[in-house]
Design a protein around this motif. Structure first.
Motif, PDB file in Angstrom:
ATOM      1  N   ASN A 104      21.359   3.013 -15.600  1.00 48.09           N
ATOM      2  CA  ASN A 104      20.911   4.358 -15.232  1.00 48.09           C
ATOM      3  C   ASN A 104      21.797   4.943 -14.143  1.00 48.09           C
ATOM      4  N   ALA A 105      22.127   4.098 -13.180  1.00 46.81           N
ATOM      5  CA  ALA A 105      22.891   4.572 -12.028  1.00 46.81           C
ATOM      6  C   ALA A 105      24.291   5.009 -12.426  1.00 46.81           C
ATOM      7  N   ILE A 106      24.934   4.251 -13.272  1.00 43.90           N
ATOM      8  CA  ILE A 106      26.334   4.538 -13.568  1.00 43.90           C
ATOM      9  C   ILE A 106      26.523   5.529 -14.702  1.00 43.90           C
ATOM     10  N   THR A 107      25.508   5.788 -15.475  1.00 42.28           N
ATOM     11  CA  THR A 107      25.659   6.715 -16.595  1.00 42.28           C
ATOM     12  C   THR A 107      24.721   7.915 -16.515  1.00 42.28           C
ATOM     13  N   ASN A 108      23.703   7.843 -15.622  1.00 47.38           N
ATOM     14  CA  ASN A 108      22.690   8.904 -15.566  1.00 47.38           C
ATOM     15  C   ASN A 108      22.081   9.165 -16.932  1.00 47.38           C
ATOM     16  N   ALA A 109      21.986   8.102 -17.745  1.00 40.70           N
ATOM     17  CA  ALA A 109      21.501   8.271 -19.116  1.00 40.70           C
ATOM     18  C   ALA A 109      19.987   8.139 -19.231  1.00 40.70           C
TER      19      ALA A 109
END
Length: 364
Positions: free
Chosen positions: A18-23
């Motif tokens: 979640n943190a690295i892709t904001n997905a």
């Protein structure tokens, strides 16, 4: 480049994703929260593109990208179908490298699948499942080679090599650490061995441990020592902190990182480590329509680099007009670089360097 984020359940895989892709991948405190792999594509940070964009007044800026795949948590017995093992193993076969998230933080409120924190045991659990799967593949390949050896002696040598590799794996050792000749390496490339994939251990720390320093966390030290013995990468990271800063503005993010004494975010450090691990570099193309970064393997010759843009470029390659990024910026323009003799023509045997700004000449 496709990276698979793996680990035991509840170690912070989806939080990091979640943190690295904001997905917005689901993250919850129970095993197998992730069943189907979540996929996110992120841009590779490259300040050189910012400079070239201004220099050329470019209408478009296209960075290199990395695809992250958040793969279901794995448990002991996965190679035999336990948990979501078969799904896990099929998904991981498709990635170029593995980011193995290892829990190095204590938290009584977050369930550990094995009941207690032990990063080295957790690493061994996943590594052994990959090895067990590889042994099954080798058994089938060895049987095939032995049958073919009756009509072609080269397969006898292949069978002997694969049996040596199997013995290595049966000692609990990954295929990454197995010594092989150039001919044997060609055989290995044909076999989708999971334990042969490059790996980075992402040691997930609590925000308190992360701020206190790595020397204060014995779990991280144990993971770092193991990574060094395997020739693997290791990345200290706090998934929770990365998630907090993922929505910040660039200015606020920079200020937050400086307070922690960090130069880069966890994502930037992970990308840098992955490029190093896989031997990747980027060359650049620049003009008013677009400035762009292209990822290639270190050692790629000019025609192969041209082929990253289009197969016609490689097929009809004539020459490459090249100036280094540093020289181009120092001169202020391509015309000025040419006047100083810093722009050169290179042929098919030229090995492209990181930061080369290239214009390819071709004819088909």
């Amino acid at each position: 480049m496709k990276l698979g984020i793996v680990g035991l359940p509840n170690v912070g895989k989806s939080t990091l994703f979640n943190a690295i892709t904001n997905a917005g991948a689901q993250s919850a405190n129970y095993p197998f929260c992730t069943i189907e792999p979540n996929v996110g594509v992120v841009a590779v940070p490259d300040e050189r593109l910012d400079v070239l964009e201004k220099m050329y007044s470019a209408k478009k800026r296209t960075p290199a990208v990395i695809e992250f795949v958040d793969i279901a948590g794995l448990v002991k017995g996965a190679s035999k179908g336990e948990g979501l093992g078969n799904k896990f193993l099929s998904n991981i076969r498709e990635v170029d490298a593995i980011v193995h998230v290892v829990r190095c933080f204590e938290d009584a409120d977050i369930v550990h699948v094995d009941g207690e924190l032990n990063p080295l045991r957790d690493i061994e659990t996943i590594n052994l499942e990959l090895i067990f799967s590889d042994i099954d593949i080798l058994d089938r390949r060895i049987d095939k080679a032995k049958k073919l050896a009756k009509g072609d002696k080269k397969y006898a040598a292949e069978a002997e090599f694969l049996e040596r590799l199997k013995e290595h794996l049966e000692q609990g050792l990954s295929a990454r650490g197995f010594s092989a000749t150039e001919e044997e390496q060609l055989i290995l490339k044909e076999i989708p061995l999971l334990s042969a994939k490059p790996i980075i251990y992402a040691a997930n720390l609590s925000d308190g441990d992360f701020s206190a320093g790595l020397d204060a966390n014995p779990h991280y030290q144990a993971v770092a020592k193991l990574a060094a013995s395997e020739g693997a990468g290791v990345l200290p990271i706090c998934a929770r902190l990365e998630e907090e800063i993922s929505d910040m503005s660039p200015e606020d993010k920079l200020m937050f990182l400086e307070e922690l004494g960090l130069q880069q975010s966890g994502l930037d450090r992970m990308i840098r480590e992955c490029y190093h691990l896989l031997g990747l570099i980027s060359y650049l193309t620049a003009g008013e329509p677009e400035v762009r970064a292209w990822t290639i393997t270190k050692g790629t010759l000019a025609p192969g680099a041209a082929g990253k843009i289009h197969s016609d470029f490689e097929r009809g390659f004539i020459r490459a007009e090249i100036v280094s990024y540093e020289d181009l910026v120092a001169c202020g323009s391509l015309a000025a670089a040419k006047e100083k003799g810093l722009c050169r023509l290179e042929g098919k045997e030229y090995e492209v360097q990181d930061g080369d700004v290239i214009l390819f000449r071709f004819n088909v």
